[in-house]
Design a protein around this motif. Structure first.
Motif, PDB file in Angstrom:
ATOM      1  N   PHE A 225       3.946   6.115  -4.936  1.00 28.22           N
ATOM      2  CA  PHE A 225       4.141   6.266  -6.531  1.00 28.22           C
ATOM      3  C   PHE A 225       3.010   7.057  -7.121  1.00 28.22           C
ATOM      4  O   PHE A 225       3.282   7.792  -8.186  1.00 28.22           O
ATOM      5  N   PHE A 226       1.947   7.018  -6.641  1.00 29.28           N
ATOM      6  CA  PHE A 226       0.889   7.971  -7.319  1.00 29.28           C
ATOM      7  C   PHE A 226       0.509   9.303  -6.660  1.00 29.28           C
ATOM      8  O   PHE A 226       0.175  10.286  -7.513  1.00 29.28           O
ATOM      9  N   GLU A 227       0.970   9.310  -5.214  1.00 32.07           N
ATOM     10  CA  GLU A 227       0.365  10.541  -4.519  1.00 32.07           C
ATOM     11  C   GLU A 227       1.808  11.379  -4.107  1.00 32.07           C
ATOM     12  O   GLU A 227       1.790  12.586  -3.675  1.00 32.07           O
ATOM     13  N   GLY A 228       2.814  10.539  -3.904  1.00 32.68           N
ATOM     14  CA  GLY A 228       4.156  11.201  -3.486  1.00 32.68           C
ATOM     15  C   GLY A 228       4.438  11.367  -1.684  1.00 32.68           C
ATOM     16  O   GLY A 228       5.595  11.504  -1.469  1.00 32.68           O
ATOM     17  N   ALA A 229       3.297  11.100  -1.091  1.00 27.59           N
ATOM     18  CA  ALA A 229       3.321  11.354   0.104  1.00 27.59           C
ATOM     19  C   ALA A 229       2.339  10.531   1.112  1.00 27.59           C
ATOM     20  O   ALA A 229       1.383  10.352   0.162  1.00 27.59           O
ATOM     21  N   LEU A 230       2.717   9.998   2.253  1.00 31.29           N
ATOM     22  CA  LEU A 230       1.794   9.457   3.079  1.00 31.29           C
ATOM     23  C   LEU A 230       0.953  10.396   3.855  1.00 31.29           C
ATOM     24  O   LEU A 230       1.289  10.797   4.849  1.00 31.29           O
ATOM     25  N   ALA A 231      -0.314  10.493   3.396  1.00 35.34           N
ATOM     26  CA  ALA A 231      -1.225  11.224   3.959  1.00 35.34           C
ATOM     27  C   ALA A 231      -1.849  10.540   5.393  1.00 35.34           C
ATOM     28  O   ALA A 231      -1.780   9.244   5.236  1.00 35.34           O
ATOM     29  N   PRO A 232      -2.309  11.224   6.420  1.00 40.32           N
ATOM     30  CA  PRO A 232      -2.935  10.371   7.508  1.00 40.32           C
ATOM     31  C   PRO A 232      -3.879   9.511   7.292  1.00 40.32           C
ATOM     32  O   PRO A 232      -3.747   8.426   7.864  1.00 40.32           O
ATOM     33  N   ARG A 233      -4.818   9.755   6.083  1.00 37.51           N
ATOM     34  CA  ARG A 233      -5.968   8.673   5.784  1.00 37.51           C
ATOM     35  C   ARG A 233      -5.216   7.491   5.506  1.00 37.51           C
ATOM     36  O   ARG A 233      -5.982   6.097   5.716  1.00 37.51           O
ATOM     37  N   TRP A 234      -4.016   7.241   4.774  1.00 36.35           N
ATOM     38  CA  TRP A 234      -3.206   6.253   4.377  1.00 36.35           C
ATOM     39  C   TRP A 234      -2.847   5.464   5.358  1.00 36.35           C
ATOM     40  O   TRP A 234      -2.867   4.241   5.663  1.00 36.35           O
TER      41      TRP A 234
ATOM     42  N   LEU B 224       0.975  -1.151   0.170  1.00 31.60           N
ATOM     43  CA  LEU B 224       0.068   0.042   0.041  1.00 31.60           C
ATOM     44  C   LEU B 224       0.743   1.261   0.276  1.00 31.60           C
ATOM     45  O   LEU B 224       0.430   2.182  -0.758  1.00 31.60           O
ATOM     46  N   TRP B 225       1.779   1.439   1.002  1.00 32.63           N
ATOM     47  CA  TRP B 225       2.710   2.409   0.880  1.00 32.63           C
ATOM     48  C   TRP B 225       3.592   2.827  -0.479  1.00 32.63           C
ATOM     49  O   TRP B 225       3.640   3.859  -0.932  1.00 32.63           O
ATOM     50  N   ALA B 226       3.863   1.512  -0.917  1.00 34.12           N
ATOM     51  CA  ALA B 226       4.593   1.785  -2.507  1.00 34.12           C
ATOM     52  C   ALA B 226       3.582   2.444  -3.338  1.00 34.12           C
ATOM     53  O   ALA B 226       3.956   3.349  -4.264  1.00 34.12           O
ATOM     54  N   LEU B 227       2.508   2.044  -3.511  1.00 36.88           N
ATOM     55  CA  LEU B 227       1.377   2.424  -4.289  1.00 36.88           C
ATOM     56  C   LEU B 227       1.112   4.006  -3.811  1.00 36.88           C
ATOM     57  O   LEU B 227       0.978   5.067  -4.915  1.00 36.88           O
ATOM     58  N   VAL B 228       1.046   4.402  -2.787  1.00 40.09           N
ATOM     59  CA  VAL B 228       0.694   5.671  -2.429  1.00 40.09           C
ATOM     60  C   VAL B 228       1.775   6.695  -2.719  1.00 40.09           C
ATOM     61  O   VAL B 228       1.669   7.747  -3.203  1.00 40.09           O
TER      62      VAL B 228
ATOM     63  N   VAL C 205      -4.794   4.101  -6.507  1.00 41.70           N
ATOM     64  CA  VAL C 205      -4.142   3.325  -5.478  1.00 41.70           C
ATOM     65  C   VAL C 205      -4.831   1.977  -5.079  1.00 41.70           C
ATOM     66  O   VAL C 205      -4.519   0.892  -4.704  1.00 41.70           O
ATOM     67  N   VAL C 206      -6.252   2.268  -4.721  1.00 43.42           N
ATOM     68  CA  VAL C 206      -7.121   1.121  -4.233  1.00 43.42           C
ATOM     69  C   VAL C 206      -7.093  -0.147  -5.224  1.00 43.42           C
ATOM     70  O   VAL C 206      -6.961  -1.248  -4.979  1.00 43.42           O
ATOM     71  N   LEU C 207      -7.615   0.448  -6.659  1.00 42.00           N
ATOM     72  CA  LEU C 207      -7.441  -0.589  -7.493  1.00 42.00           C
ATOM     73  C   LEU C 207      -6.264  -1.615  -7.940  1.00 42.00           C
ATOM     74  O   LEU C 207      -6.168  -2.591  -7.977  1.00 42.00           O
ATOM     75  N   ASN C 208      -5.008  -0.801  -7.841  1.00 37.80           N
ATOM     76  CA  ASN C 208      -3.674  -1.333  -7.880  1.00 37.80           C
ATOM     77  C   ASN C 208      -3.489  -2.266  -6.802  1.00 37.80           C
ATOM     78  O   ASN C 208      -3.048  -3.253  -6.805  1.00 37.80           O
ATOM     79  N   TRP C 209      -3.977  -2.051  -5.549  1.00 32.10           N
ATOM     80  CA  TRP C 209      -3.738  -2.579  -4.454  1.00 32.10           C
ATOM     81  C   TRP C 209      -4.519  -3.667  -4.351  1.00 32.10           C
ATOM     82  O   TRP C 209      -4.139  -4.700  -3.624  1.00 32.10           O
ATOM     83  N   LEU C 210      -5.590  -3.828  -4.721  1.00 30.59           N
ATOM     84  CA  LEU C 210      -6.203  -5.169  -4.962  1.00 30.59           C
ATOM     85  C   LEU C 210      -5.558  -6.173  -5.452  1.00 30.59           C
ATOM     86  O   LEU C 210      -5.945  -7.630  -4.808  1.00 30.59           O
ATOM     87  N   TRP C 211      -4.612  -5.917  -6.245  1.00 29.20           N
ATOM     88  CA  TRP C 211      -3.865  -7.202  -6.827  1.00 29.20           C
ATOM     89  C   TRP C 211      -2.131  -7.301  -6.402  1.00 29.20           C
ATOM     90  O   TRP C 211      -1.857  -8.109  -6.199  1.00 29.20           O
TER      91      TRP C 211
END
Length: 486
Positions: free
Chosen positions: A63-72, A57-61, A129-135
């Motif tokens: 990659f797509f958003e550049g930083a880990l927000a509190p929600r993640w 999950l962190w890797a995808l976040v 992020v969510v769709l890619n995390w599913l696989w």
């Protein structure tokens, strides 16, 4: 007067153990805890899937958003809690691992999506992020699992040689356990064979496992062949015979387990467990397994470092005073028995004019002429024990535990006091439950040593970090008013 006390009285008068040859020392064991091989892998299995889930999950976040927000971060915590602990799958087939991983992840995703929908939080999370995390999450879990499976043999070898085990009673459940031990991977347990009193033609599963001898021979075999695990598979009808066997095994440091059918006996850290999928019940076990071992070692290191930093000026002053006031070395080193009956070297400030460490070691007594004037002060305040914090950092001792006795004293008392060697299932301590309960100083009678051993066994049965801290506080208080040290 009982014969044991007459022998003890004669030895105490001379300060020496009896002339009869002592029993052989307890078998040495590598510094790993019982079952540490398989438990190490269990710990990896427990964390590998949750960590793979979160890290994917962190890797995808990133990659797509550049930083880990509190929600993640919040989603990571919830996901870890749902997946932890990972399932033990090292012995499962490849197809079973894939199927179980996919089904478990589908259930986790369903629960997360349902919760997000219920609290109207789905819109807060990136669709990519969510769709890619599913696989990616199940793929990461499978990759982590195969990596662990490849590393498992190496992890086991890093822990040292396998633990040696014997089975007592080759009946149906004993034969089943022996079969599983022989065929199982990743247990770190080597089955040497079994003991039974029956003739070979009456033994269940005869020919598949090595017959080592009769049941009455097991205690000597355990002591002389470095056996760490004993599995008792005897029927309840054999209760008197089992009690005799348990008494004999209490002169060893082997961990003893019942393979039910069983009866209730005096347990030391009794708990249910499993070996190769079969339930067993521990009869005599160390309290420091798994997380308890980590907590105990971490507390020892933290406290030892803190205390050494505080008292290092005092230790330097004591060392200089010893050197200036009496001839001889500053430090006194003596052989003691440590964990699993291994011989260790214990450090103390020299407080006497002699440094005995042979077959005869005379305990210090009140007004002992061998104690130097400075040594009397050191022994009275327990400052002669300060170098043992170095033993704690080395891993040879613990801050709290049964006090180590000289090797000569150990060999003298072990045949006289039942369960004496069980105290060596944990590291010896600088202080202990016995010392804060009036069992400090010279043990000039069998009753005094028996009282000390009872306290040591109570400590093993009831250990907790809270108890350790309580003993440390009691020790500090006793240092200033205890008259038993001399």
């Amino acid at each position: 007067m009982p014969e044991a006390e007459r022998v003890l009285g004669a030895a105490a008068a001379s300060g020496a153990p009896p002339a009869t040859a002592p029993p052989p020392p307890a078998p040495a064991l590598p510094g790993s805890a019982v079952f540490s091989h398989s438990r190490l892998l269990r710990a990896f299995e427990a964390f590998v899937e949750p960590l793979a889930t979160v890290l994917s999950l962190w890797a995808l976040v990133l990659f797509f958003e550049g930083a880990l927000a509190p929600r993640w971060v919040g989603l990571s915590i919830v996901s870890f809690a749902l997946v932890y602990p990972g399932r033990p799958q090292l012995r499962a087939s490849a197809a079973r691992v894939v199927a179980d991983t996919v089904l478990a992840w589908a259930w986790t995703c369903g629960l997360l999506l349902a919760t997000g929908y219920a609290i109207d939080a789905l819109a807060s999370f990136s669709r990519e992020v969510v769709l890619n995390w599913l696989w990616l999450a199940p793929a990461s879990q499978l990759a982590a699992h195969w990596a662990l499976r490849a590393a498992a043999p190496h992890l086991i070898r890093l822990q040292g040689p396998p633990l040696r085990a014997v089975v007592v009673g080759m009946n149906e459940q004993g034969g089943s356990l022996a079969d599983r031990l022989s065929m199982a991977h990743y247990t770190g347990v080597e089955l040497l064979g079994f003991f039974d009193d029956r003739t070979p033609d009456r033994i269940h599963g005869r020919g598949r496992h090595r017959m080592l001898g009769r049941i009455q021979e097991i205690a000597e075999y355990v002591k002389h062949h470095n056996v760490q695990l004993v599995y008792l598979s005897l029927p309840m009808a054999s209760q008197p015979r089992i009690k005799l066997l348990l008494d004999a095994l209490k002169d060893t440091t082997a961990s003893v387990y019942f393979v039910p059918d069983m009866f209730v006996t005096d347990l030391v850290q009794g708990r249910t467990d499993s070996i190769c999928g079969m339930p067993v019940i521990s009869v005599c076990e160390t309290p420091f397994r798994g997380p308890n071992a980590v907590v105990k070692r971490a507390s020892d290191i933290v406290l030892a470092v803190a205390i050494l930093l505080l008292v290092s000026p005092l230790m330097l002053a004591i060392a200089a005073a010893i050197k200036l006031t009496s001839p001889g070395p500053v430090m006194f080193r003596q052989r003691r028995y440590g964990l699993w009956g291994q011989e260790i070297i214990v450090y103390k400030f020299r407080s006497m004019t002699v440094a005995e460490d042979g077959a005869v070691v005379t305990q210090a007594r009140r007004d002992d002429a061998r104690v130097t004037p400075l040594g009397r002060l050191l022994r009275r305040t327990s400052m002669d024990e300060l170098p043992q914090f170095l033993n704690v950092l080395q891993g040879r001792m613990s801050i709290v535990g049964p006090r180590p006795h000289a090797v000569a004293h150990n060999e003298f008392y072990r045949p006289l006091i039942k369960s004496y060697m069980i105290r060596h299932k944990v590291k010896p301590g600088i202080t202990g439950w016995a010392q804060v309960n009036g069992c400090r100083g010279e043990t000039d009678s069998l009753q005094k040593m028996e009282a000390r051993i009872r306290c040591d066994l109570d400590y093993l049965r009831n250990w907790s970090l809270r108890l350790d801290l309580y003993i440390i506080l009691r020790t500090i208080r006793l240092v200033f008013k205890d008259g038993a040290a001399y």
